[in-house]
Design an enzyme around this catalytic site. Structure first.
Site, PDB file in Angstrom:
ATOM      1  N   LEU A  29       0.822  -1.214   0.000  1.00  0.00           N
ATOM      2  CA  LEU A  29       0.000   0.000   0.000  1.00  0.00           C
ATOM      3  C   LEU A  29       0.855   1.263   0.000  1.00  0.00           C
ATOM      4  O   LEU A  29       1.857   1.361   0.705  1.00  0.00           O
ATOM      5  CB  LEU A  29      -0.928   0.010   1.225  1.00  0.00           C
ATOM      6  CG  LEU A  29      -1.920  -1.151   1.320  1.00  0.00           C
ATOM      7  CD1 LEU A  29      -2.903  -0.903   2.467  1.00  0.00           C
ATOM      8  CD2 LEU A  29      -2.675  -1.380   0.018  1.00  0.00           C
ATOM      9  N   HIS A  49      -3.332   4.173  -2.523  1.00  0.00           N
ATOM     10  CA  HIS A  49      -4.283   3.296  -1.823  1.00  0.00           C
ATOM     11  C   HIS A  49      -4.863   4.021  -0.607  1.00  0.00           C
ATOM     12  O   HIS A  49      -6.067   3.936  -0.334  1.00  0.00           O
ATOM     13  CB  HIS A  49      -3.578   2.035  -1.326  1.00  0.00           C
ATOM     14  CG  HIS A  49      -2.991   1.152  -2.396  1.00  0.00           C
ATOM     15  ND1 HIS A  49      -1.646   1.006  -2.573  1.00  0.00           N
ATOM     16  CD2 HIS A  49      -3.580   0.373  -3.332  1.00  0.00           C
ATOM     17  CE1 HIS A  49      -1.412   0.156  -3.558  1.00  0.00           C
ATOM     18  NE2 HIS A  49      -2.565  -0.241  -4.050  1.00  0.00           N
ATOM     19  N   GLN A  91      -5.033 -12.978 -12.143  1.00  0.00           N
ATOM     20  CA  GLN A  91      -4.897 -11.841 -13.065  1.00  0.00           C
ATOM     21  C   GLN A  91      -3.475 -11.670 -13.590  1.00  0.00           C
ATOM     22  O   GLN A  91      -3.190 -10.716 -14.300  1.00  0.00           O
ATOM     23  CB  GLN A  91      -5.407 -10.552 -12.407  1.00  0.00           C
ATOM     24  CG  GLN A  91      -4.557 -10.030 -11.276  1.00  0.00           C
ATOM     25  CD  GLN A  91      -5.307  -8.953 -10.497  1.00  0.00           C
ATOM     26  OE1 GLN A  91      -6.303  -9.232  -9.831  1.00  0.00           O
ATOM     27  NE2 GLN A  91      -4.856  -7.714 -10.588  1.00  0.00           N
ATOM     28  N   GLY A 102      -9.391   3.101  -8.076  1.00  0.00           N
ATOM     29  CA  GLY A 102      -8.638   4.239  -8.565  1.00  0.00           C
ATOM     30  C   GLY A 102      -8.805   4.452 -10.064  1.00  0.00           C
ATOM     31  O   GLY A 102      -8.834   3.490 -10.840  1.00  0.00           O
ATOM     32  N   LYS A 140      -6.477   5.514 -11.676  1.00  0.00           N
ATOM     33  CA  LYS A 140      -5.161   5.092 -12.162  1.00  0.00           C
ATOM     34  C   LYS A 140      -5.304   3.896 -13.107  1.00  0.00           C
ATOM     35  O   LYS A 140      -4.638   3.800 -14.125  1.00  0.00           O
ATOM     36  CB  LYS A 140      -4.278   4.745 -10.962  1.00  0.00           C
ATOM     37  CG  LYS A 140      -3.153   3.802 -11.198  1.00  0.00           C
ATOM     38  CD  LYS A 140      -1.983   4.490 -11.818  1.00  0.00           C
ATOM     39  CE  LYS A 140      -0.755   3.621 -11.980  1.00  0.00           C
ATOM     40  NZ  LYS A 140      -0.920   2.201 -11.977  1.00  0.00           N
TER      41      LYS A 140
HETATM   42  P1  AMP Z   1      -3.666  -2.482  -6.735  1.00  0.00           P
HETATM   43  O1  AMP Z   1      -3.182  -2.772  -5.355  1.00  0.00           O
HETATM   44  O2  AMP Z   1      -2.609  -2.035  -7.678  1.00  0.00           O
HETATM   45  O3  AMP Z   1      -4.549  -3.579  -7.281  1.00  0.00           O
HETATM   46  O4  AMP Z   1      -4.619  -1.219  -6.605  1.00  0.00           O
HETATM   47  C1  AMP Z   1      -5.699  -1.212  -5.698  1.00  0.00           C
HETATM   48  C2  AMP Z   1      -6.534   0.016  -5.969  1.00  0.00           C
HETATM   49  O5  AMP Z   1      -5.754   1.190  -5.762  1.00  0.00           O
HETATM   50  C3  AMP Z   1      -7.041   0.066  -7.415  1.00  0.00           C
HETATM   51  O6  AMP Z   1      -8.398   0.518  -7.415  1.00  0.00           O
HETATM   52  C4  AMP Z   1      -6.117   1.079  -8.043  1.00  0.00           C
HETATM   53  O7  AMP Z   1      -6.682   1.752  -9.140  1.00  0.00           O
HETATM   54  C5  AMP Z   1      -5.877   2.030  -6.881  1.00  0.00           C
HETATM   55  N1  AMP Z   1      -4.640   2.796  -7.099  1.00  0.00           N
HETATM   56  C6  AMP Z   1      -3.434   2.307  -7.478  1.00  0.00           C
HETATM   57  N2  AMP Z   1      -2.556   3.326  -7.646  1.00  0.00           N
HETATM   58  C7  AMP Z   1      -3.227   4.471  -7.364  1.00  0.00           C
HETATM   59  C8  AMP Z   1      -2.878   5.864  -7.378  1.00  0.00           C
HETATM   60  N3  AMP Z   1      -1.660   6.270  -7.715  1.00  0.00           N
HETATM   61  N4  AMP Z   1      -3.825   6.767  -7.036  1.00  0.00           N
HETATM   62  C9  AMP Z   1      -5.080   6.365  -6.701  1.00  0.00           C
HETATM   63  N5  AMP Z   1      -5.477   5.060  -6.681  1.00  0.00           N
HETATM   64  C10 AMP Z   1      -4.570   4.131  -7.009  1.00  0.00           C
END
Ligand code: AMP
Length: 296
Positions: free
Chosen positions: A42, A46, A69, A158, A160
């Protein structure tokens, strides 16, 4: 009411049955549930989702590196894992519960025993889906499973991962999940690089040039705002910026409808510019909104 008023301030729950029972008990007393699914490692991006989710009374963060995935050639084994630090970030940001199942809990017969797949092929074939053909089916399957475990909630994702957000919104609508999906803005480093768990893979040289992706997308958005109506011209402009930088290998750049994700040719309304670039073994993605000049 804030998450901190729940009986359990922070609990790490490994069992899906236990989590569902805890959340059902909260909902029976009228409390609302906010949910942030993650793969851990995180960072502040996050944390911003968890803070947004704190609009609900009980905030659940899931931490699960979902093998479904990842393609066999991808970074599943190397993906950063840091549960203790993740629990601290989640708690500091307002989470009340961290759901951190192991693979056995999520896929009792093993990942290869899952015979059901949830997929949204019409939104998942291009861009990330073209580069990673099995990726979104793996994402949808695990998110569907997590939403069934968590139950009625508001779920935060996100921007992102913009294509992922569109795919999940569609899955939730098409399959009538009792879930409201909220998209949250991308958090960035001061030089514009989008925060990502994968940024730790970058060498110092790659890290220094990585913001070029964001710069190219922003230049595309500025061209659109300045009156450029041709999507091909915008793609070429963005590609020329990536290609002029060292170390980056362009995967894709797209100018797409923000809802259908269809590639556009003439820009007459709000659109999304999305891209992916490889820096060595690290593949980074990013996206920005663009609005043609004069369009509201
Ligand atoms: P992940 O752990 O990469 O699967 O991401 C978990 C959640 O965090 C997903 O909804 C991502 O889109 C979001 N997320 C990842 N990076 C960012 C960021 N830089 N800003 C905002 N949300 C993010």
């Amino acid at each position: 009411m804030s998450g901190a008023t729940v009986a359990v301030v922070i609990a790490t729950v490994p069992s899906a049955v236990e989590l569902r029972a805890m959340l059902d008990a909260e909902r029976r007393t009228g409390r609302t549930v906010g949910f942030v699914p993650t793969m851990g490692a995180l960072h502040a991006g996050h944390a911003s989702l968890v803070r947004a989710a704190s609009a609900a009374d009980v905030v659940v963060v899931s931490v699960f590196v979902n093998p479904l995935q990842f393609a066999p050639s991808e970074d599943l084994a190397a993906y950063p894992r840091s549960l203790d630090a993740d629990v601290a970030v989640a708690e500091d940001s307002g989470a009340s519960i961290v759901f951190a199942p192991d693979e056995q809990e999520m896929y009792p017969g093993g990942r290869d025993s899952v015979l059901t797949t949830v997929a949204v092929p019409a939104l998942a074939a291009t861009m990330e889906g073209a580069s990673r053909p099995t990726h979104f089916a793996g994402v949808c399957t695990v998110v569907a499973k997590l939403l069934n475990v968590v139950g009625p909630c508001t779920a935060y994702f996100g921007e992102k991962d913009f294509q992922q957000l569109a795919v999940i919104r569609r899955m939730v609508a098409d399959l009538s999940f009792p879930v409201e999906v909220i998209g949250c803005p991308t958090l960035r480093e001061p030089d514009g690089l989008a925060l990502s768990s994968r940024n730790v893979y970058l060498s110092a040289e790659e890290r220094a040039v990585a913001p070029v992706l964001q710069r190219a997308l922003r230049a595309g958005a500025e061209a659109v705002a300045g009156g450029q109506r041709g999507a091909d011209e915008v793609r070429s402009l963005m590609a020329s910026i990536i290609e002029a930088a060292p170390l980056g290998a362009l995967d894709y750049l797209e100018v797409a409808d923000p809802t259908s994700l269809e590639a556009l040719s003439v820009l007459t309304g709000p659109c999304r510019l999305l891209g992916a670039v490889r820096f060595g073994r690290t593949r980074l993605i990013d996206n920005v909104a663009a609005v043609p000049g004069g369009v509201r």
